[in-house]
Design a protein around this motif. Sequence first.
Motif, PDB file in Angstrom:
ATOM      1  N   ASP A  44      43.289 -26.330   1.181  1.00 42.05           N
ATOM      2  CA  ASP A  44      42.574 -25.228   0.528  1.00 42.05           C
ATOM      3  C   ASP A  44      43.170 -24.903  -0.837  1.00 42.05           C
ATOM      4  N   LEU A 113      26.572 -29.058   1.435  1.00 43.91           N
ATOM      5  CA  LEU A 113      27.993 -29.390   1.554  1.00 43.91           C
ATOM      6  C   LEU A 113      28.329 -30.640   0.741  1.00 43.91           C
ATOM      7  N   ALA A 116      28.281 -29.834  -3.037  1.00 48.36           N
ATOM      8  CA  ALA A 116      29.434 -29.002  -3.390  1.00 48.36           C
ATOM      9  C   ALA A 116      30.730 -29.806  -3.343  1.00 48.36           C
ATOM     10  N   ASN A 117      30.881 -30.657  -2.321  1.00 48.10           N
ATOM     11  CA  ASN A 117      32.106 -31.448  -2.198  1.00 48.10           C
ATOM     12  C   ASN A 117      32.258 -32.455  -3.326  1.00 48.10           C
ATOM     13  N   ASN A 120      33.265 -30.572  -6.416  1.00 54.09           N
ATOM     14  CA  ASN A 120      34.656 -30.159  -6.255  1.00 54.09           C
ATOM     15  C   ASN A 120      35.599 -31.349  -6.400  1.00 54.09           C
ATOM     16  N   SER A 220      35.973 -21.889   2.488  1.00 54.79           N
ATOM     17  CA  SER A 220      35.035 -22.914   2.025  1.00 54.79           C
ATOM     18  C   SER A 220      34.514 -23.727   3.212  1.00 54.79           C
ATOM     19  N   TYR A 222      33.696 -26.832   3.625  1.00 53.84           N
ATOM     20  CA  TYR A 222      34.250 -28.159   3.913  1.00 53.84           C
ATOM     21  C   TYR A 222      35.466 -28.068   4.813  1.00 53.84           C
ATOM     22  N   SER A 384      30.315 -25.165  -7.924  1.00 61.05           N
ATOM     23  CA  SER A 384      30.923 -25.475  -6.630  1.00 61.05           C
ATOM     24  C   SER A 384      31.152 -24.192  -5.836  1.00 61.05           C
ATOM     25  N   ASN A 388      29.359 -23.327  -2.335  1.00 62.19           N
ATOM     26  CA  ASN A 388      30.205 -23.031  -1.177  1.00 62.19           C
ATOM     27  C   ASN A 388      29.983 -21.619  -0.666  1.00 62.19           C
ATOM     28  N   ALA A 392      28.676 -20.786   2.995  1.00 58.50           N
ATOM     29  CA  ALA A 392      29.707 -20.311   3.919  1.00 58.50           C
ATOM     30  C   ALA A 392      29.157 -19.367   4.985  1.00 58.50           C
TER      31      ALA A 392
END
Length: 445
Positions: A44, A113, A116-117, A120, A220, A222, A384, A388, A392
Amino acid sequence: MPPALEASTAHSCAASPPAPEREPGLLKKIARSLGPGLITGAADDDPSGIATYSQVGAQFGFGLAWVLLFSYPLMAVTQAIAGRIGCVTGDGIARNLRLHYPRWLLRVAVLTLLVANIVNLGADLGAMGAAAQLLVGGPALAYTAAFAALCVLLEVFLSYARYAAVLKWLTLALFAYVLVAFLAGVPWGEAMRGTFIPRLSLSNADEVMAVLAVLGTTISPYLFFWQAAQEVEEQERRQTQPLYVTPKRGDGEIDRVAVDTWVGMGLSNLISWFIILAAAATLHARGVTNIETSAQAAEALRPVAGEFAFVVFALGIVGAGLLAAPVLAGSAAYAVCETFGWTEGLDRKLKDARAFYGVIAVSTFLGFALNFVGLDPIKALYWSAVLNGLLAAPIMAAMLMIASNRKIMREFALGLRMRVAGWLAAAAMAAASAAFLILSALGTG
């Protein structure tokens, strides 16, 4: 020795029971419990998160340090629920969604997801490359490419047991920020006041946005997918069955997940707190209030805290990125493969899980490629965080429905306290997401 006495002694030795094994101490018990939760918490604190915490400390000093104390129980409860789902059902979040809930919810969640991943990942890989350039010179993109390749190779070719051990050791890199904070000469009285006496001006949009940014960074989606999937991996590694099959192991396993999660999330927030303190004591104290990337935060420390602090901070970025990038790519791979019913798992051979490792490689490559198209680190982090944040609360709500469902969780369904705590965390994230969108629409972000 007289024969009688010798015989008596021999009989006594033969008859004496073996010495009982010493019960492991508390610290050893905790160390044995640490695994998925520790790695998840450490991941994180990725380079994107380091940039966020550095900006909060630079802009507001110690004033918002309390947010990490506030977010700790929210994130710990949420990750404990994710870990419990994997431990009890033997399936990850995406597979449970596929089995028990509408397919459209699964597809929207996994697609969001994935996007966003990848964004990120791009920001984290770019930050690692920039940090390496600051340390040794040379082209940042070359270092970025090397880090991307290294992360993929480690995930593909190391066994799960060895790979998990590598990730555990990489968590030590985060303690660089503890050292930087002490090198910075933090005024601890002021830091404690900022930590334990919350203050927030709702009329100050910048402060509100900073709080939302920290919440979006610490909680987050992920991390939910990764934690549940790693509990499943642990079962396969130890050749044990899910708890719904072997409920007698339940109390011990649930306790292990709880200890692992609360310690892991505690470490995560402790490191984040030290990053804020270091930025507040150096950058904010010298009037530097605008930090856009983690590499810029490292560079800004050089004239303020000295060359050694700069080097330690920059090395920490590289170590944090090596820990977080595989988690981002891996959580995307678990989610995609669980969605389509493909074989997944870091303990699988490449020939047995081509799709799983393919998603890891492609998502990492796409993240790396974003650095070639003029990726704006602030916009990357912004979008991102938006994705997220939006994802979430719904995923947390879905997790709570799964974990509270006795048909799925049997006797391990959440009790009242965990349900209440979980829904409070989901409500907090929903409110944060709504406020984030409103303030962004008003042009204050």
